[in-house]
Scaffold this motif. Structure first.
Motif, PDB file in Angstrom:
ATOM      1  N   LEU A 153      21.059  12.734  51.203  1.00 31.87           N
ATOM      2  CA  LEU A 153      22.154  12.784  52.122  1.00 31.87           C
ATOM      3  C   LEU A 153      23.588  13.606  51.302  1.00 31.87           C
ATOM      4  O   LEU A 153      23.556  14.381  50.324  1.00 31.87           O
ATOM      5  N   PRO A 154      24.580  13.904  52.320  1.00 33.47           N
ATOM      6  CA  PRO A 154      25.505  14.572  51.330  1.00 33.47           C
ATOM      7  C   PRO A 154      26.819  13.790  51.073  1.00 33.47           C
ATOM      8  O   PRO A 154      26.785  12.346  51.730  1.00 33.47           O
ATOM      9  N   GLY A 155      27.163  14.267  50.312  1.00 24.02           N
ATOM     10  CA  GLY A 155      28.706  13.906  49.627  1.00 24.02           C
ATOM     11  C   GLY A 155      28.550  13.166  48.257  1.00 24.02           C
ATOM     12  O   GLY A 155      27.471  13.660  48.123  1.00 24.02           O
ATOM     13  N   ALA A 156      29.342  12.357  48.239  1.00 25.43           N
ATOM     14  CA  ALA A 156      28.727  12.102  46.766  1.00 25.43           C
ATOM     15  C   ALA A 156      29.952  10.569  46.763  1.00 25.43           C
ATOM     16  O   ALA A 156      30.380  10.472  47.571  1.00 25.43           O
ATOM     17  N   MET A 157      29.727   9.344  45.893  1.00 24.80           N
ATOM     18  CA  MET A 157      30.438   8.825  45.213  1.00 24.80           C
ATOM     19  C   MET A 157      31.134   7.980  44.336  1.00 24.80           C
ATOM     20  O   MET A 157      30.639   8.753  42.840  1.00 24.80           O
ATOM     21  N   LYS A 158      32.244   8.112  44.406  1.00 24.62           N
ATOM     22  CA  LYS A 158      33.433   7.810  43.513  1.00 24.62           C
ATOM     23  C   LYS A 158      33.722   6.693  42.710  1.00 24.62           C
ATOM     24  O   LYS A 158      32.846   5.297  43.400  1.00 24.62           O
ATOM     25  N   GLN A 159      33.762   6.262  41.825  1.00 22.59           N
ATOM     26  CA  GLN A 159      34.663   5.128  40.958  1.00 22.59           C
ATOM     27  C   GLN A 159      35.076   4.169  42.021  1.00 22.59           C
ATOM     28  O   GLN A 159      35.961   4.272  42.983  1.00 22.59           O
ATOM     29  N   ASN A 160      35.368   2.891  42.070  1.00 23.99           N
ATOM     30  CA  ASN A 160      35.260   1.999  43.222  1.00 23.99           C
ATOM     31  C   ASN A 160      37.645   2.479  42.771  1.00 23.99           C
ATOM     32  O   ASN A 160      37.963   2.370  41.254  1.00 23.99           O
ATOM     33  N   GLU A 161      37.724   2.022  43.989  1.00 28.88           N
ATOM     34  CA  GLU A 161      39.287   2.518  43.921  1.00 28.88           C
ATOM     35  C   GLU A 161      39.846   2.067  42.786  1.00 28.88           C
ATOM     36  O   GLU A 161      41.239   2.007  42.150  1.00 28.88           O
ATOM     37  N   GLY A 162      39.742   0.326  42.760  1.00 32.55           N
ATOM     38  CA  GLY A 162      40.241  -0.065  41.347  1.00 32.55           C
ATOM     39  C   GLY A 162      40.059  -0.718  40.497  1.00 32.55           C
ATOM     40  O   GLY A 162      40.325  -0.535  39.513  1.00 32.55           O
ATOM     41  N   LEU A 163      39.342   0.718  39.901  1.00 32.70           N
ATOM     42  CA  LEU A 163      38.253   1.098  38.715  1.00 32.70           C
ATOM     43  C   LEU A 163      37.911  -0.563  38.140  1.00 32.70           C
ATOM     44  O   LEU A 163      37.640  -0.540  37.327  1.00 32.70           O
ATOM     45  N   GLU A 164      37.376  -1.331  39.198  1.00 35.41           N
ATOM     46  CA  GLU A 164      36.626  -2.601  38.237  1.00 35.41           C
ATOM     47  C   GLU A 164      35.385  -2.413  39.100  1.00 35.41           C
ATOM     48  O   GLU A 164      34.841  -1.655  40.663  1.00 35.41           O
ATOM     49  N   PHE A 165      34.342  -3.518  38.478  1.00 34.66           N
ATOM     50  CA  PHE A 165      33.385  -4.263  38.930  1.00 34.66           C
ATOM     51  C   PHE A 165      33.241  -5.070  40.544  1.00 34.66           C
ATOM     52  O   PHE A 165      34.049  -5.813  40.120  1.00 34.66           O
ATOM     53  N   ILE A 166      32.710  -4.599  41.580  1.00 32.79           N
ATOM     54  CA  ILE A 166      32.782  -5.748  42.555  1.00 32.79           C
ATOM     55  C   ILE A 166      31.546  -6.126  42.871  1.00 32.79           C
ATOM     56  O   ILE A 166      30.372  -5.481  43.090  1.00 32.79           O
ATOM     57  N   CYS A 167      31.439  -7.759  42.569  1.00 27.64           N
ATOM     58  CA  CYS A 167      30.370  -8.407  43.265  1.00 27.64           C
ATOM     59  C   CYS A 167      30.865  -9.556  43.878  1.00 27.64           C
ATOM     60  O   CYS A 167      31.262 -10.040  43.606  1.00 27.64           O
ATOM     61  N   ARG A 168      31.067  -9.173  45.178  1.00 23.65           N
ATOM     62  CA  ARG A 168      31.199 -10.164  46.605  1.00 23.65           C
ATOM     63  C   ARG A 168      30.036  -9.968  47.524  1.00 23.65           C
ATOM     64  O   ARG A 168      29.978  -9.140  47.880  1.00 23.65           O
TER      65      ARG A 168
END
Length: 227
Positions: free
Chosen positions: A97-112
């Motif tokens: 698949l095209p593109g890439a994944m960066k860290q979340n904007e808030g630099l925190e793990f999100i679980c919700r």
């Protein structure tokens, strides 16, 4: 229909296996990342988790596993291939698949749970949903901030490859609120929310179930048509 769930060190293959076997009622096997064939399987699923501990960056090591060449062959043959969360990251790293994944904007793990909108219900993964239907699906990631260059984004839009977007608020800063995309052919899906964790009311609702039902329905229709 027989599905393969690929197991990497650190992946959550059991969640996906149980969703397919117990809820969808389809034949499924867990296949090691070291396997060298996917013969006999009608569809492939790369589950979430943290393959190889997400060392270097998520999916960067997993994408060099022997099984990835077979995943590429399955994708090229038109078989349905799904990458969920870390599985999406692996598909990106492997160039499926095209593109890439960066860290979340808030630099925190999100679980919700988050709201996700169906942008294109004319794919083999979304045909059981209504266009613009809003779903509630859980996310759990450090690196869900999807990014691509302008040329790729233009192509994604023109080919209607953006199939899921975050609705209301964007939890990770993903470009254009992207939560899920397909390849140009439409048989490979990468999605950050965990649809497999929303297939039973008792664990998080049913909003993810239609994704799997769409795959089965479209495979059955194609199989019968070509029989």
């Amino acid at each position: 229909m027989k599905l393969a769930v690929i197991a990497f060190p650190g992946s959550n293959e059991v969640d996906m296996y149980n969703a397919v076997k117990d809820v969808l009622g389809k034949e499924v096997e867990i296949v090691s990342h070291e396997a060298e064939t996917l013969e006999g399987f009608d569809g492939i699923i790369l589950p979430g988790g943290a393959s190889f501990g997400d060392y270097l960056r998520p999916g960067a090591i997993a994408c060099h596993s022997p099984i990835i060449q077979e995943v590429k062959k399955a994708a090229e043959a038109g078989k349905p291939v799904i990458g969920v969360s870390n599985g999406f990251q692996i598909l990106l790293e492997a160039g499926i698949l095209p593109g890439a994944m960066k860290q979340n904007e808030g630099l925190e793990f999100i679980c919700r749970s988050v709201e996700v909108k169906v942008e294109n219900n004319e794919t083999m993964f979304t045909s059981e949903y209504q266009q613009n239907e809003v779903l509630s699906l859980p996310i759990a990631h450090w690196n869900g901030n999807y990014y691509c260059n302008e040329e790729t984004l233009k192509s994604l839009k023109e080919n209607k490859q953006i199939v899921f977007t975050y609705n209301g608020s964007n939890p990770n800063g993903s470009l254009e609120n992207i939560a899920g995309i397909t390849n140009e052919k439409g048989n490979v899906l990468g999605i950050m929310p965990h649809a497999e964790r929303a297939v039973e009311e008792i664990i998080g609702g049913l909003d993810g179930l239609k994704l799997f039902q769409s795959i089965v329905k479209n495979w059955r229709e194609a199989h019968v048509a070509n029989a």
